[in-house]
Scaffold this motif. Structure first.
Motif, PDB file in Angstrom:
ATOM      1  N   ASN A   1       0.862  -1.169   0.000  1.00 49.50           N
ATOM      2  CA  ASN A   1       0.000   0.000   0.000  1.00 49.50           C
ATOM      3  C   ASN A   1       0.902   1.223   0.000  1.00 49.50           C
ATOM      4  O   ASN A   1       1.660   1.450   0.949  1.00 49.50           O
ATOM      5  N   LEU A   2       0.855   2.041  -1.060  1.00 55.34           N
ATOM      6  CA  LEU A   2       1.755   3.171  -1.181  1.00 55.34           C
ATOM      7  C   LEU A   2       1.447   4.287  -0.184  1.00 55.34           C
ATOM      8  O   LEU A   2       2.312   5.085   0.145  1.00 55.34           O
ATOM      9  N   GLU A   3       0.220   4.339   0.289  1.00 57.71           N
ATOM     10  CA  GLU A   3      -0.133   5.370   1.265  1.00 57.71           C
ATOM     11  C   GLU A   3       0.373   5.033   2.664  1.00 57.71           C
ATOM     12  O   GLU A   3       0.900   5.882   3.374  1.00 57.71           O
ATOM     13  N   THR A   4       0.218   3.779   3.065  1.00 54.53           N
ATOM     14  CA  THR A   4       0.579   3.395   4.428  1.00 54.53           C
ATOM     15  C   THR A   4       1.939   2.705   4.525  1.00 54.53           C
ATOM     16  O   THR A   4       2.523   2.628   5.593  1.00 54.53           O
ATOM     17  N   GLY A   5       2.407   2.161   3.406  1.00 61.66           N
ATOM     18  CA  GLY A   5       3.666   1.423   3.423  1.00 61.66           C
ATOM     19  C   GLY A   5       3.511  -0.022   3.874  1.00 61.66           C
ATOM     20  O   GLY A   5       4.474  -0.782   3.881  1.00 61.66           O
TER      21      GLY A   5
END
Length: 122
Positions: A79-83
């Motif tokens: 997930n690019l937002e949360t890592g």
């Protein structure tokens, strides 16, 4: 009355090229339209699922690739937002005579396939 219909395929990517090859094999001529004058490569690889390999097998080109590109059994999704990352198990089918699953193919394959088709299809 005989109709003379022209088949036009918009896009010279892997799907357009595969469609032109398939149509040629059953006796139809197709014009492939591509906005770029030369072959271009984007990205570094193309991930092909089981159904894509089934289509390549029907076109008679899968055997040139299956020995080079191994089946992936796992993938890591991030997930690019949360890592946060999550591992996903990928399916492997054995019902079509050989192992069929997700494989990642380097971009040179698509370029080479397009060049080979371009000599026989316009």
């Amino acid at each position: 009355m005989v109709e003379n219909n022209e088949i036009v395929i918009v896009g010279g990517g892997i799907a357009g090229v595969a469609m032109a090859v398939a149509l040629k094999r059953v006796g139809f001529w197709a014009r492939v339209l591509e906005r770029h004058q030369e072959l271009r490569a984007g990205g570094t690889a193309l991930t092909l699922s089981s159904n894509a390999w089934f289509a390549l097998r029907a076109l008679g080109v899968d055997h040139k690739l299956t020995s080079t590109y191994k089946i992936f059994t796992k993938s890591l999704i991030t997930n690019l937002e949360t890592g946060a990352s999550q591992e996903m198990v990928l399916p492997v089918k054995k019902d079509r005579g050989d192992d069929s699953g997700v494989r990642c193919v380097k971009r040179g394959f698509a370029q080479g396939a397009s060049r080979r088709v371009a000599t026989g299809c316009n």
